[in-house]
Scaffold this active site. Sequence first.
Site, PDB file in Angstrom:
ATOM      1  N   ASP A   1      -0.161  23.187 -20.263  1.00 14.78           N
ATOM      2  CA  ASP A   1       0.858  23.591 -19.278  1.00 14.78           C
ATOM      3  C   ASP A   1       0.818  22.731 -18.018  1.00 14.78           C
ATOM      4  OD1 ASP A   1       1.140  25.528 -21.138  1.00 14.78           O
ATOM      5  OD2 ASP A   1       0.808  27.213 -19.769  1.00 14.78           O
TER       6      ASP A   1
ATOM      7  N   ASP B   1       5.702  29.593 -29.293  1.00 17.49           N
ATOM      8  CA  ASP B   1       4.366  29.277 -28.791  1.00 17.49           C
ATOM      9  C   ASP B   1       3.328  29.408 -29.899  1.00 17.49           C
ATOM     10  OD1 ASP B   1       2.559  28.577 -26.822  1.00 17.49           O
ATOM     11  OD2 ASP B   1       3.346  30.004 -25.364  1.00 17.49           O
TER      12      ASP B   1
HETATM   13  C1  GAL Z   1       1.849  28.994 -22.815  1.00 23.21           C
HETATM   14  C2  GAL Z   1       2.994  27.999 -22.727  1.00 23.21           C
HETATM   15  C3  GAL Z   1       3.671  28.201 -21.391  1.00 23.21           C
HETATM   16  C4  GAL Z   1       4.209  29.618 -21.328  1.00 23.21           C
HETATM   17  C5  GAL Z   1       3.085  30.614 -21.565  1.00 23.21           C
HETATM   18  C6  GAL Z   1       3.610  32.028 -21.689  1.00 23.21           C
HETATM   19  O1  GAL Z   1       1.183  28.834 -24.019  1.00 23.21           O
HETATM   20  O2  GAL Z   1       2.494  26.699 -22.864  1.00 23.21           O
HETATM   21  O3  GAL Z   1       4.711  27.251 -21.232  1.00 23.21           O
HETATM   22  O4  GAL Z   1       5.215  29.773 -22.270  1.00 23.21           O
HETATM   23  O5  GAL Z   1       2.358  30.310 -22.728  1.00 23.21           O
HETATM   24  O6  GAL Z   1       2.600  32.954 -21.935  1.00 23.21           O
END
Ligand code: GAL
Length: 403
Positions: A207, A149
């Site tokens: 997301d 991430d």
């Molecule tokens: C976001 C990501 C999500 C999930 C989340 C966890 O940045 O896009 O899919 O992994 O973080 O904190």
Amino acid sequence: MKRLLLLAFCSVCLHAMKGQGTRLALAPTPPMGWMTWNQFQGNISEQLIRETADLMVSEGYRDAGYEYIFIDDCWQGGRDNHNNIIPDPDKFPNGMKALADYVHSKGLKLGIYSDAAQLTCAGYTASLGFEEQDARTFAQWGIDYLKYDYCGAPNDSATAHRRYSTMADALAKSGRSIVLGICEWGQHNAEVWAPEAGGSVFRTSGDVRDMWKDVTRQGGMGILDIINITVPLQPFARKGCWFDMDMLVCGLYGKGGPSSDLGGVGCTDTEYQTQMSLWAMMASPLAMSHDLRQTNDRTREILLNKEIIDIDQDPLGQVAERRILTDEMQVFVRPLSEGRYAVAVLNTSDNVLPVRLDFASLGLTARYTLRDVWLHKDVKKNARQWQGTVERHETKVFVLQKS
Ligand code: GAL
């Protein structure tokens, strides 16, 4: 001088070819599996992963191609006194190695999550500055995939490119084949640099929320929003470095978890079917995200449709192009192996749409046998066109084979 230039050029080519070869070997088709985040967020444990692994096998998901269990954020328990990253001992009392062994014993693979900064999006320990050490730890545990991430990291593309390359290099040196999933939400030009950085997939959007589209204008991404963001990236498609359109929301029905934020009220089964259709047309990874212990028949039917999965996983590895775009309808064409084509007709309007589609208008000029992959039957032979109706937010998907 010329010879020197030639040598330099060849080494660049070799490097690029090597990158391509490795990526292709790591993810020759889009990865498929189940991911913890959408429904469970931080509420994860080794028991949940074991139970899910069991269900992946007993319910036929593994045999349909869903091979990874992706543990997302919130698994971390900090670092030990040698700076080795460790799992939360309450959530994973037997450690990750034992869990990976269990998952492998079921014929599945295990994915894990980290972030290219000091802390993850949910505020847990991340890998910046510890890339090689963490990659080695993941390898020792038997991890097969890393979702990496980008929360808390600088906003420029050059840094993003560099941080992902650093982790890809660390994974390459780790002694185990570990797929790298890039997750910078389509905000730092990953479509340009992801293949070179060593990514096998890269997220194209923010997301996914469990909704058709962002009607409440809170900035969340619905199914249609992600389609519209991803489709224009088609010229950047590379086999082995797939567009990750984020998790499938099929089966969630607005039941809570992060995918219910920002207006994620849930979708109809028709809309879930459209997500599955377009994710397959765009060769996206297919990561289920609902609680597998509570799956109804319709959800199972959508997620286990072998014919739509075959489109996603087609060995030619091409990505669909949008050939028709109106206020009510979008039509996509994806070349498949053995000279076939997949054609998807998406009704984006709120009404039933009567459609007459001449294949020649899509550049498909032969006569075709038409297979409807949601009906599981050949619906026409020697056809130059298709005529029918498409329900509100429905996608019809056909495979065309020259007659
Ligand atoms: C976001 C990501 C999500 C999930 C989340 C966890 O940045 O896009 O899919 O992994 O973080 O904190």
